[in-house]
Write a protein that holds these residues in place. Structure first.
Motif, PDB file in Angstrom:
ATOM      1  N   ASN A   1      -2.743 -32.984  -0.545  1.00 25.74           N
ATOM      2  CA  ASN A   1      -2.425 -31.580  -0.800  1.00 25.74           C
ATOM      3  C   ASN A   1      -3.620 -30.668  -0.565  1.00 25.74           C
ATOM      4  OD1 ASN A   1       0.211 -32.159  -1.570  1.00 25.74           O
ATOM      5  ND2 ASN A   1      -0.268 -32.265  -3.737  1.00 25.74           N
ATOM      6  N   THR A   2      -4.796 -31.121  -0.989  1.00 27.87           N
ATOM      7  CA  THR A   2      -5.978 -30.261  -1.006  1.00 27.87           C
ATOM      8  C   THR A   2      -6.769 -30.275   0.289  1.00 27.87           C
ATOM      9  OG1 THR A   2      -6.166 -30.753  -3.382  1.00 27.87           O
ATOM     10  CG2 THR A   2      -8.057 -29.706  -2.332  1.00 27.87           C
ATOM     11  N   ALA A   3      -6.906 -31.445   0.910  1.00 24.76           N
ATOM     12  CA  ALA A   3      -7.775 -31.578   2.074  1.00 24.76           C
ATOM     13  C   ALA A   3      -7.037 -31.645   3.406  1.00 24.76           C
ATOM     14  CB  ALA A   3      -8.655 -32.826   1.920  1.00 24.76           C
ATOM     15  N   VAL A   4      -5.783 -32.099   3.391  1.00 26.09           N
ATOM     16  CA  VAL A   4      -5.071 -32.321   4.651  1.00 26.09           C
ATOM     17  C   VAL A   4      -4.133 -31.169   5.005  1.00 26.09           C
ATOM     18  CG1 VAL A   4      -3.561 -33.896   5.932  1.00 26.09           C
ATOM     19  CG2 VAL A   4      -5.235 -34.820   4.319  1.00 26.09           C
ATOM     20  N   VAL A   5      -3.251 -30.771   4.077  1.00 26.70           N
ATOM     21  CA  VAL A   5      -2.282 -29.707   4.388  1.00 26.70           C
ATOM     22  C   VAL A   5      -2.201 -28.642   3.283  1.00 26.70           C
ATOM     23  CG1 VAL A   5      -0.817 -30.980   5.997  1.00 26.70           C
ATOM     24  CG2 VAL A   5      -0.472 -31.267   3.536  1.00 26.70           C
ATOM     25  N   PRO A   6      -3.323 -28.102   2.828  1.00 21.44           N
ATOM     26  CA  PRO A   6      -3.239 -27.089   1.761  1.00 21.44           C
ATOM     27  C   PRO A   6      -2.506 -25.822   2.196  1.00 21.44           C
ATOM     28  CG  PRO A   6      -5.451 -27.168   2.699  1.00 21.44           C
ATOM     29  CD  PRO A   6      -4.706 -28.343   3.250  1.00 21.44           C
ATOM     30  N   ASP A   7      -2.613 -25.473   3.479  1.00 18.02           N
ATOM     31  CA  ASP A   7      -1.917 -24.276   3.968  1.00 18.02           C
ATOM     32  C   ASP A   7      -0.405 -24.460   3.936  1.00 18.02           C
ATOM     33  OD1 ASP A   7      -2.257 -26.249   5.863  1.00 18.02           O
ATOM     34  OD2 ASP A   7      -2.746 -24.903   7.522  1.00 18.02           O
ATOM     35  N   VAL A   8       0.067 -25.657   4.265  1.00 19.02           N
ATOM     36  CA  VAL A   8       1.503 -25.932   4.218  1.00 19.02           C
ATOM     37  C   VAL A   8       1.992 -25.970   2.764  1.00 19.02           C
ATOM     38  CG1 VAL A   8       3.317 -27.597   4.807  1.00 19.02           C
ATOM     39  CG2 VAL A   8       1.433 -27.195   6.395  1.00 19.02           C
ATOM     40  N   VAL A   9       1.168 -26.502   1.879  1.00 17.53           N
ATOM     41  CA  VAL A   9       1.516 -26.541   0.449  1.00 17.53           C
ATOM     42  C   VAL A   9       1.705 -25.126  -0.088  1.00 17.53           C
ATOM     43  CG1 VAL A   9       0.646 -27.124  -1.850  1.00 17.53           C
ATOM     44  CG2 VAL A   9       0.423 -28.778   0.011  1.00 17.53           C
TER      45      VAL A   9
END
Length: 283
Positions: free
Chosen positions: A116-124
């Motif tokens: 959630n934090t490092a890979v796809v935070p923008d999508v989250v």
């Protein structure tokens, strides 16, 4: 004969570190977040005894896959909740197939903290965040970041893992939540899949608009019976018969009469010779 794909362990991020990162992420735009993501140099711990580890290539590929699907549903623009639900249904099977993560590793919330934090935070943030214009900061429920049953990406992986891709895609959001947020049901794939499949079959036969009401009643009956009957030692056939009886009892109590029931009724089943001394295992 093709070799099976090796299962991987993924990087982890502790709650404290993830919380600090999100304090910064909440004050950035989606484009700023996306441009700042760098997965080439991973500074995160793994499970200490992990033999196969997901590296920069796997993490970049995962981000590319999720981001590509999100863009197909309108990312980074604001879209309706209906579109977001369809995004969940589409991305879940892809994440499950792409990650090839060990289920034991997927049970660690620190893994999903990292995703959630490092890979796809923008999508989250696109999926669950709401931008506050006044203070120029994203608002997002901490459950969607740090809670094992509601974490944005992790819950989609577990949904497919426990229910299977077809069933996970056909059940409604409330129905999936009703199943998987009850650990005694959702944590046992044989039972959760039987409940979901029988709901779809029974709702189709009855043509009822009270599908969720029927499901809630059957789930309550299941939890009550699980206090004295162990589903965990039943065969798949016994689980099927057991779940069938729950839906028939619920339909009868709610006054829902199927036009045609494709499954044997309790009376018909009780009149047959029993294979076992007791029909269902008892505590």
């Amino acid at each position: 004969m093709t070799a099976e794909k090796a299962l991987l362990c993924y990087p982890r991020m502790a709650l404290y570190d993830s919380s600090l990162s999100w304090e910064l992420l909440r004050s950035q735009s989606l484009s700023e977040i996306g441009s700042s993501i760098d997965l080439t140099n991973i500074q995160a711990p793994y499970y200490p005894l992990a033999r196969q580890r997901a590296g920069a290539e796997e993490l970049t590929s995962l981000r590319t896959k999720i981001l590509g699907i999100a863009e197909g549903f309108g990312f980074p623009s604001a879209v309706s909740s209906k579109v977001l639900v369809e995004f969940d249904r589409s991305v879940g099977p892809e994440v499950h197939a792409q990650m090839a993560i060990m289920p034991a590793d997927a049970s660690a919330i620190d893994v999903w903290n990292f995703i959630n934090t490092a890979v796809v935070p923008d999508v989250v943030l696109w999926r669950y965040g709401r931008f506050n214009v006044q203070n120029k900061k994203w608002n997002i429920s901490e459950d969607r970041l740090f809670d094992m049953t509601r974490t944005t990406i992790g819950r989609l992986w577990w949904r497919v893992h426990l229910l299977g891709p077809e069933l996970a895609g056909r059940l409604g959001e409330d129905e999936v939540v009703n199943l998987l947020e009850k650990p005694r049901i959702g944590g046992y794939p044989l039972l959760s899949r039987a409940m979901g499949a029988h709901l779809l079959a029974f709702a189709s036969e009855t043509n009822t608009g009270r599908r969720m009401e029927l499901f809630r009643d059957a789930t309550k009956r299941l939890l009550r019976k699980m206090a004295v009957q162990s589903v965990f030692v039943m065969s798949s056939q016994q689980v099927d018969v057991f779940v069938t009886s729950l839906f028939l009892e619920s339909a009868s109590a709610l006054g829902i009469s199927p036009a045609e029931v494709p499954i044997e009724t309790l009376s018909a089943r009780d009149s047959k010779p029993r294979i076992f001394a007791t029909e269902w295992p008892m505590y």
